[in-house]
Write an enzyme that holds these catalytic residues in place. Structure first.
Site, PDB file in Angstrom:
ATOM      1  N   SER A 106       5.789  -9.069   1.866  1.00  0.00           N
ATOM      2  CA  SER A 106       4.402  -9.265   2.515  1.00  0.00           C
ATOM      3  C   SER A 106       4.133 -10.498   3.146  1.00  0.00           C
ATOM      4  CB  SER A 106       3.405  -9.006   1.221  1.00  0.00           C
ATOM      5  OG  SER A 106       2.054  -9.451   1.781  1.00  0.00           O
ATOM      6  N   TYR A 130       0.683  -9.126   8.725  1.00  0.00           N
ATOM      7  CA  TYR A 130      -0.615  -8.957   8.800  1.00  0.00           C
ATOM      8  C   TYR A 130      -0.809  -9.791  10.053  1.00  0.00           C
ATOM      9  CZ  TYR A 130      -2.112  -6.805   4.439  1.00  0.00           C
ATOM     10  OH  TYR A 130      -2.287  -6.005   3.214  1.00  0.00           O
ATOM     11  N   THR A 156       1.527  -4.019   9.715  1.00  0.00           N
ATOM     12  CA  THR A 156       0.308  -3.081   9.076  1.00  0.00           C
ATOM     13  C   THR A 156      -0.823  -3.171   9.978  1.00  0.00           C
ATOM     14  OG1 THR A 156       1.150  -3.953   6.928  1.00  0.00           O
ATOM     15  CG2 THR A 156      -1.180  -3.038   7.020  1.00  0.00           C
ATOM     16  N   LYS A 224       2.906   0.359   9.943  1.00  0.00           N
ATOM     17  CA  LYS A 224       2.823   0.976   8.394  1.00  0.00           C
ATOM     18  C   LYS A 224       1.082   0.975   8.570  1.00  0.00           C
ATOM     19  CE  LYS A 224       2.554  -0.633   3.635  1.00  0.00           C
ATOM     20  NZ  LYS A 224       1.259  -1.148   3.354  1.00  0.00           N
ATOM     21  N   HIS A 248      -2.452   2.831   2.325  1.00  0.00           N
ATOM     22  CA  HIS A 248      -2.497   1.242   1.887  1.00  0.00           C
ATOM     23  C   HIS A 248      -2.559   1.476   0.137  1.00  0.00           C
ATOM     24  CE1 HIS A 248      -3.011  -2.912   3.530  1.00  0.00           C
ATOM     25  NE2 HIS A 248      -3.074  -2.972   2.196  1.00  0.00           N
TER      26      HIS A 248
HETATM   27  C1  LIG Z   1      -1.892  -5.282  -5.230  1.00  0.00           C
HETATM   28  C2  LIG Z   1      -1.575  -4.493  -3.884  1.00  0.00           C
HETATM   29  C3  LIG Z   1      -1.369  -5.646  -2.929  1.00  0.00           C
HETATM   30  C4  LIG Z   1      -0.873  -5.187  -1.642  1.00  0.00           C
HETATM   31  N1  LIG Z   1      -0.503  -6.026  -0.577  1.00  0.00           N
HETATM   32  C5  LIG Z   1      -0.071  -5.618   0.583  1.00  0.00           C
HETATM   33  C6  LIG Z   1       0.141  -6.224   1.761  1.00  0.00           C
HETATM   34  O1  LIG Z   1       0.116  -7.502   1.540  1.00  0.00           O
HETATM   35  N2  LIG Z   1       0.486  -5.721   2.716  1.00  0.00           N
HETATM   36  C7  LIG Z   1       0.573  -4.053   3.019  1.00  0.00           C
HETATM   37  O2  LIG Z   1       0.892  -3.901   4.062  1.00  0.00           O
HETATM   38  N3  LIG Z   1      -0.015  -3.559   2.073  1.00  0.00           N
HETATM   39  C8  LIG Z   1      -0.163  -3.977   0.866  1.00  0.00           C
HETATM   40  N4  LIG Z   1      -0.435  -3.175  -0.240  1.00  0.00           N
HETATM   41  C9  LIG Z   1      -0.351  -1.824   0.085  1.00  0.00           C
HETATM   42  C10 LIG Z   1       1.237  -1.318  -0.568  1.00  0.00           C
HETATM   43  O3  LIG Z   1       2.057  -1.712   0.491  1.00  0.00           O
HETATM   44  C11 LIG Z   1       1.393   0.135  -0.375  1.00  0.00           C
HETATM   45  O4  LIG Z   1       0.992   0.816   1.037  1.00  0.00           O
HETATM   46  C12 LIG Z   1       0.631   1.088  -1.580  1.00  0.00           C
HETATM   47  O5  LIG Z   1       0.509   0.152  -2.694  1.00  0.00           O
HETATM   48  C13 LIG Z   1       1.582   2.249  -1.832  1.00  0.00           C
HETATM   49  O6  LIG Z   1       0.764   2.835  -2.763  1.00  0.00           O
HETATM   50  P1  LIG Z   1       1.307   2.961  -4.343  1.00  0.00           P
HETATM   51  O7  LIG Z   1       0.665   1.655  -5.007  1.00  0.00           O
HETATM   52  O8  LIG Z   1       0.689   4.298  -5.084  1.00  0.00           O
HETATM   53  O9  LIG Z   1       2.794   3.045  -4.510  1.00  0.00           O
HETATM   54  C14 LIG Z   1      -0.657  -3.852  -1.490  1.00  0.00           C
HETATM   55  C15 LIG Z   1      -0.797  -2.722  -2.553  1.00  0.00           C
HETATM   56  C16 LIG Z   1      -1.255  -3.210  -3.637  1.00  0.00           C
HETATM   57  C17 LIG Z   1      -1.370  -2.353  -4.927  1.00  0.00           C
END
Ligand SMILES: Cc1cc2nc3c(=O)[nH]c(=O)nc-3n(C[C@H](O)[C@H](O)[C@H](O)COP(=O)(O)O)c2cc1C
Length: 353
Positions: A106, A130, A156, A224, A248
């Protein structure tokens, strides 16, 4: 108690994390309808196994963007991993390298990108951006990632503003304090471009910007957060190399479709012109099998990786990946699939959907 499935780690992570860190990781936007749908939708799908096929050898290996991985399982980008474990992203990188899977790092990693790469120099990594309002900063981040050996740029697209996560508001969670990002600007640039901490995410990102990214990097670009056939068709038109069907983890716009429900329309629109991946709600080997049967080339895990980190650091992430790989191997074996190529839509019972 032994931790034998991904949700065992979830229960233990809850005990180990502070309330505000737990809420940050688990939280969805608004009423959490989509977060919960991501999981429920997988459970509505039934499988059609085939027997008498000699499954004494089952091979889970596949490729993404031309690189071999041990199974169609990877790690979604999640920021601020030091909330879950002291050297967060470095542990994740080591575990991903050991498991031979792809780790999408990330923009908002709490460890320095150089340290993440040094922790697991042979690991396959993609860089998640981002998009920042300052183009110079974007250029520097992307080119830095390319020099560090990241193999794809994941942009993203579903975050023009952060989703409304009520627990974080109630807990007054201050992520700036946890960001701890290294300043990637060169000393001579410090006055001319903002740092990540102060920059924020761009609200003005649009399709025209994709060609600018293509002009500054040779990395394949993957979008994404695409959920519709209209955007999938535009992605084809703009010559990107892949799509991650994602909402997300239900943390952005609530009440959008679950990712497994959105997958088919995106796969149909893309019509084989690029690879399509999925994240959101994957918790078992059967979930992986269903996503592949409906057209995903690989799936990615979000929260389960953070549960693994919170429970046991690098060992926990390694266990999460191994449990899911073993479950997926068993799902393939029981369904009669000897290779990834043998996983097709025939495995899905459509009459129930
Ligand atoms: C705590 C947390 C932080 C996240 N940070 C990012 C991020 O920095 N960039 C991003 O594109 N998605 C981020 N996401 C989304 C994840 O990449 C992903 O799309 C999502 O968690 C997938 O679903 P799942 O948690 O059910 O496996 C984050 C999700 C969580 C739970």
């Amino acid at each position: 108690m032994a931790l034998v499935c991904l949700t065992d780690f979830q229960a233990q992570a809850r005990e180990r994390l502070s309330k505000s860190s737990w809420d940050f990781i688990e939280g969805g936007a608004d009423d959490c309808i989509t977060r919960d749908d991501n999981i429920a939708a997988f459970k509505k799908i039934r499988l059609r196994p085939r027997y008498l096929r000699d499954v004494s050898e089952v091979d889970t290996r596949t490729t993404i963007q031309g690189e071999e991985i041990s199974a169609p399982i990877g790690i979604s980008p999640s920021g601020f991993q030091c909330l879950a474990w002291p050297d967060g992203e470095m542990s994740t990188a080591r575990a991903a390298q050991a498991a031979k899977v792809c780790y999408i790092t990330s923009t908002y990693s709490s460890c320095d990108f150089e340290d993440i790469v040094a922790a697991a120099p042979r690991g396959l990594r993609w860089f998640q951006l981002y998009v920042q309002p300052d183009q110079q900063l974007n250029k520097q981040l992307v080119q830095r990632a390319e020099c560090l050996g990241f193999k794809a740029l994941v942009i993203t697209v579903d975050t023009p503003i952060p989703g409304n996560r009520r627990h974080d508001v109630r807990n007054q969670l201050d992520l700036q304090k946890n960001l701890m990002l290294k300043d990637l600007r060169l000393p001579k640039e410090r006055n001319s471009i903002p740092s990540l901490q102060t920059s924020g995410i761009s609200k003005s990102l649009c399709w025209d910007d994709i060609s600018w990214f293509q002009s500054i990097t040779r990395l394949p670009i993957i979008l994404k957060g695409i959920l519709t056939k209209e955007d999938a068709e535009l992605a084809v038109k703009h010559n990107v190399h892949g799509i991650i069907v994602s909402n997300h983890g239900g943390r952005q716009l609530d009440e959008v479709p679950s990712t497994i429900d959105a997958l088919m329309e995106v796969v149909a629109a893309v019509n084989g012109k690029m690879e399509v991946y999925l994240d959101g709600g994957i918790r078992t080997g059967n979930d992986v099998l269903k996503a592949l049967a409906l057209g995903a080339k690989c799936i990615f895990l979000g929260r389960p990786i953070l549960w693994g980190l919170a429970c046991k650091g690098e060992d926990g992430v390694r266990e999460i990946l191994n449990i899911l790989k073993n479950e997926f191997h068993a799902s393939m074996t029981l369904a009669g699939c000897r290779s990834i190529a043998e996983i097709s839509q025939d495995l899905i019972q459509f009459s129930r959907l």
